[in-house]
Design a protein around this motif. Sequence first.
Motif, PDB file in Angstrom:
ATOM      1  N   ALA A  21       0.806  -1.226   0.000  1.00 27.25           N
ATOM      2  CA  ALA A  21       0.000   0.000   0.000  1.00 27.25           C
ATOM      3  C   ALA A  21       0.833   1.268   0.000  1.00 27.25           C
ATOM      4  O   ALA A  21       0.447   2.263  -0.612  1.00 27.25           O
ATOM      5  N   LEU A  22       1.970   1.256   0.689  1.00 30.82           N
ATOM      6  CA  LEU A  22       2.714   2.503   0.895  1.00 30.82           C
ATOM      7  C   LEU A  22       4.206   2.400   0.587  1.00 30.82           C
ATOM      8  O   LEU A  22       4.938   3.342   0.856  1.00 30.82           O
ATOM      9  N   GLY A  23       4.639   1.272   0.059  1.00 29.97           N
ATOM     10  CA  GLY A  23       6.067   1.037  -0.134  1.00 29.97           C
ATOM     11  C   GLY A  23       6.828   2.143  -0.834  1.00 29.97           C
ATOM     12  O   GLY A  23       7.875   2.579  -0.365  1.00 29.97           O
ATOM     13  N   SER A  24       6.313   2.646  -1.934  1.00 30.59           N
ATOM     14  CA  SER A  24       7.036   3.696  -2.656  1.00 30.59           C
ATOM     15  C   SER A  24       6.762   5.086  -2.077  1.00 30.59           C
ATOM     16  O   SER A  24       7.584   5.978  -2.206  1.00 30.59           O
ATOM     17  N   PHE A  25       5.620   5.268  -1.421  1.00 29.61           N
ATOM     18  CA  PHE A  25       5.253   6.566  -0.855  1.00 29.61           C
ATOM     19  C   PHE A  25       5.875   6.792   0.513  1.00 29.61           C
ATOM     20  O   PHE A  25       6.351   7.883   0.821  1.00 29.61           O
ATOM     21  N   ALA A  26       5.855   5.763   1.361  1.00 24.94           N
ATOM     22  CA  ALA A  26       6.376   5.871   2.727  1.00 24.94           C
ATOM     23  C   ALA A  26       7.121   4.593   3.080  1.00 24.94           C
ATOM     24  O   ALA A  26       6.649   3.774   3.872  1.00 24.94           O
ATOM     25  N   PRO A  27       8.297   4.397   2.491  1.00 21.90           N
ATOM     26  CA  PRO A  27       9.001   3.126   2.677  1.00 21.90           C
ATOM     27  C   PRO A  27       9.363   2.814   4.131  1.00 21.90           C
ATOM     28  O   PRO A  27       9.328   1.662   4.541  1.00 21.90           O
ATOM     29  N   GLU A  28       9.691   3.817   4.924  1.00 19.36           N
ATOM     30  CA  GLU A  28      10.055   3.549   6.319  1.00 19.36           C
ATOM     31  C   GLU A  28       8.833   3.097   7.122  1.00 19.36           C
ATOM     32  O   GLU A  28       8.920   2.167   7.924  1.00 19.36           O
TER      33      GLU A  28
END
Length: 119
Positions: A21-28
């Motif tokens: 869901a968020l890997g590229s947007f919020a990797p941390e």
Amino acid sequence: MTQTEGIMAGKKIVQTAGRQALGSFAPEFAHLNDDILFGEVWSRNDLLSLRDRSLVTIVCLIAQGITDNSLVYHLKTAKENGITQKEIAEILTHAAFYAGWPKAWAAFNLAKTVWTEEE
């Protein structure tokens, strides 16, 4: 629903929802969700069973008024972790007095759907 493996005690949880869901947007954040929360905390079932972790998580979400897809996910996981329909009914009834009656109603509506899906 996300991919979760290793629900049984003694196995490591593998969670990929954060990265999907968020890997590229919020990797941390994705890393903390998938690797720390589920990969480490939920996998410490020698200290607290997956069943008990499910129970605690559901009550915490209800207490905060969170009745979105995250509660549905955790209700389904609780069912997979061995919480029965009678037990979830008692858990939600008990939580209603501490977390709030309207929150319990909302949770009951979701739980009813989860526990009657396959029946």
